[in-house]
Motif scaffolding. Sequence first.
Motif, mmCIF file in Angstrom:
data_model
loop_
_atom_site.group_PDB
_atom_site.id
_atom_site.type_symbol
_atom_site.label_atom_id
_atom_site.label_comp_id
_atom_site.label_asym_id
_atom_site.label_seq_id
_atom_site.Cartn_x
_atom_site.Cartn_y
_atom_site.Cartn_z
ATOM 1 N N ASP B 362 37.402 37.208 -3.100
ATOM 2 C CA ASP B 362 36.900 36.573 -1.878
ATOM 3 C C ASP B 362 36.391 37.690 -0.954
ATOM 4 N N LEU B 363 35.104 37.960 -1.041
ATOM 5 C CA LEU B 363 34.578 39.183 -0.435
ATOM 6 C C LEU B 363 33.941 38.977 0.942
ATOM 7 N N VAL B 364 33.428 37.779 1.196
ATOM 8 C CA VAL B 364 32.632 37.584 2.414
ATOM 9 C C VAL B 364 33.121 36.352 3.168
ATOM 10 N N ALA B 365 33.168 36.479 4.483
ATOM 11 C CA ALA B 365 33.494 35.343 5.351
ATOM 12 C C ALA B 365 32.290 35.056 6.252
ATOM 13 N N ARG B 366 32.147 33.824 6.656
ATOM 14 C CA ARG B 366 31.017 33.438 7.501
ATOM 15 C C ARG B 366 31.507 32.550 8.645
ATOM 16 N N GLY B 367 30.738 32.523 9.695
ATOM 17 C CA GLY B 367 31.039 31.636 10.811
ATOM 18 C C GLY B 367 29.745 31.122 11.396
ATOM 19 N N GLU B 368 29.795 30.761 12.654
ATOM 20 C CA GLU B 368 28.590 30.241 13.297
ATOM 21 C C GLU B 368 27.752 31.397 13.833
ATOM 22 N N ARG B 369 26.528 31.425 13.411
ATOM 23 C CA ARG B 369 25.609 32.528 13.713
ATOM 24 C C ARG B 369 25.493 32.775 15.217
ATOM 25 N N ARG B 370 25.518 34.078 15.587
ATOM 26 C CA ARG B 370 25.357 34.471 16.994
ATOM 27 C C ARG B 370 24.162 35.406 17.126
ATOM 28 N N LEU B 371 23.784 35.676 18.358
ATOM 29 C CA LEU B 371 22.598 36.499 18.601
ATOM 30 C C LEU B 371 22.956 37.917 19.048
ATOM 31 N N GLU B 372 24.240 38.205 19.131
ATOM 32 C CA GLU B 372 24.644 39.520 19.621
ATOM 33 C C GLU B 372 25.945 39.932 18.945
ATOM 34 N N GLY B 373 26.072 41.220 18.649
ATOM 35 C CA GLY B 373 27.306 41.697 18.043
ATOM 36 C C GLY B 373 27.603 43.132 18.436
ATOM 37 N N ILE B 374 28.880 43.418 18.603
ATOM 38 C CA ILE B 374 29.319 44.776 18.951
ATOM 39 C C ILE B 374 30.372 45.203 17.939
ATOM 40 N N GLY B 375 30.209 46.399 17.425
ATOM 41 C CA GLY B 375 31.204 46.964 16.519
ATOM 42 C C GLY B 375 31.707 48.283 17.072
ATOM 43 N N VAL B 376 32.983 48.532 16.941
ATOM 44 C CA VAL B 376 33.570 49.809 17.374
ATOM 45 C C VAL B 376 34.495 50.295 16.275
ATOM 46 N N ILE B 377 34.454 51.574 16.033
ATOM 47 C CA ILE B 377 35.280 52.173 14.996
ATOM 48 C C ILE B 377 35.719 53.553 15.489
ATOM 49 N N GLU B 378 36.800 54.053 14.941
ATOM 50 C CA GLU B 378 37.177 55.445 15.224
ATOM 51 C C GLU B 378 36.606 56.319 14.100
ATOM 52 N N HIS B 387 25.992 48.401 19.211
ATOM 53 C CA HIS B 387 25.750 47.147 19.916
ATOM 54 C C HIS B 387 24.340 46.658 19.545
ATOM 55 N N TYR B 388 24.248 45.444 19.014
ATOM 56 C CA TYR B 388 22.952 44.908 18.575
ATOM 57 C C TYR B 388 22.721 43.513 19.147
ATOM 58 N N ARG B 389 21.457 43.208 19.366
ATOM 59 C CA ARG B 389 21.028 41.818 19.529
ATOM 60 C C ARG B 389 20.069 41.508 18.386
#
Lengths: 172, 480
Positions: B362-378, B387-389
């Motif tokens: 079970d490799l991928v999960a999905r939800g309701e599509r959004r227009l903006e996303g932010i990712g943070v990692i160390e 940060h993307y739109r």
Amino acid sequence: MHVIPGNIDQTTARGRKILLIGYGNPGRGDDGLGPALAGAIEPLGLRDVTVEIDYQLTVDHAMLIAAHDVVVFADAMMSLDDAYCLTRVGTEQPATFGSHQVTPGAALQLAGLLFGNVPSGWILAIGGDAFDEVGEGLSPRAHGNLLLATEFLIGWIPALREDADGLGAMTE
Amino acid sequence: MSRKIVIDPVTRVEGHGKVTIRMDDDHRVLDTRLHIVEFRGFERFVQGRPMWEAIVLVQRLCGICPVSHHLCAAKAMDVVSGLSSGALTPTGDKMRRLMHYGQVFQSHVLHFFHLASPDLLFGMESDPAHRNIVGVLESFPEIGRRAVLMRKFGQEVIRVTAGKKIHGTGAIPGGINRNLDIATRDRLLSEVDKMLDWAQDALAIARGYVEDHRALVDAFGSFPSNHLSLVRETDGALDLYHGRLRALDAASKPIFDMLDYCDYHKVLVEDVRSWSYMKFPFIRDLGPETGWYRVGPLARMNTASYIDTPMANAAHGALRAFSGGGLNHSTLANHWARMIEVVHCVEEIRDLLHDPDLQGSDLVARGERRLEGIGVIEAPRGNLIHHYRVDEHDQVTYCNLIVSTTHNNEGMNRAVKDVAIKHLSGQARITEGMLNHVEVAIRAYDPCLSCATHALGQMPLQIEIYNANARLVDRAGQCM
């Protein structure tokens, strides 16, 4: 093209394992010439040829280099009038060192220091023009130079297999 | 006669930077600046690209830590795909974590052995002809061999999780595109104990250096500051892949804690200065004068409540004890912190390799599509923000990246000034060894000043000294 034999001891062993390292940043225009050349050679599946594609030469390449008899370093070069330029390279002691600053000669030196084997080394420099812009794709001249360098290398590899110098197969 | 000293480029760092040091007629340091002389321009480059391609493309930001950008972009696109941040399938989450620990491990090893160890093993003012990795290999060949093999292990972890050693495609919006087969797992497991032993040895070298040179370390680029990183949401433990933002002031008092990183723009502001392409972030409520902060291994050791792997946690406790139980503000202690993380990464890799979720399908999960996303990692060098739109056609319309070295911009500048004042002020004759002190301070942050175009003949190493009339009076350099 230019062929510039260096002042390196000649070797005559047969059945050679050849390593092609194409390095550079494909996200910086013509700096991607080295990876592009390696990318053109790799699918051919040439016998006795290992193809490595990387951003830059690093200390890590020493192990791979030491496991081969001949290594060809393919990189982009600025201000090169010819399409490509082939130069012999031997070990060299760098005065300074960084992960972005491993020269082919230093990589050969590290192979000897760490893993006890220094293969015959060649630099295949390919002329490019556009290095400053962030962006993929080669300039028209670099693209033409890449085709010529690839054609040359494919023709030269059989000679390299037999002889680390492979000079018998070359013509100016 | 007053002077201006230029170190250009700073060596043994990732990318290119320049330091200028201005001195008055009495040879006192008046001012210093670390300039970032390359314009990255990547945010614009990514605009117009499909969201799935951005995850692969951003790896071209850096030849040293491409995986960090790959994973951070993927985390942002997870959110665009409709997932709550971090809500992957167990296999997706653990495969990505494995990739990340492999990346941090190999990056830290590269920095410590290849870039920092010459200064630590030979001394900052030792003969520069020997003070380099070749010198290390000549004097300590076993250390050199281990460094290469440790890097190779980390890169192999990356290759089997990302698909390729560089420019991998493993992480995709919502998860991962592969799992780990048993044969590959067993091959990695056969080496992991050796890696852990070697990591412990490296930690002993770094810790020993700091303990044996306490007077130097305490005075070298040491100044109070705020510290920022992700910490694990549930308990504040060190978590390099996912968590919430914690910022502590110099006295260890929280400025904010357990902040959802999607709100980063509410607490962080990026200041611009005319003399550098790199911005100067600060904490909004504190302002630019007192709101700057440091990120990276030492900051993470300061912010983390503990580490959930035993050997690294014991080492974390030792660093805390050495620091009197409070925060450690010494620039050179970054090396110790970095090697604690090397131990932590191998422990995590070992534990993950024993986890059957890596063989899940079970490799991928999905939800309701959004227009903006932010990712943070160390990332290895510290906190990394993407940060993307993305429009309804899946094209990226906006991109903002705050990379670790940008977070550390003010801290590095202050470290340069501190060291320059202590080691150059009052000196009529500036030696290479003195200038190397400045570089050592920068190097301790392992800055990635953006990847270089490195075509043959394009690697000048140059130090220039100017007089008050802007006339070049001395130069030392070579073309690599």
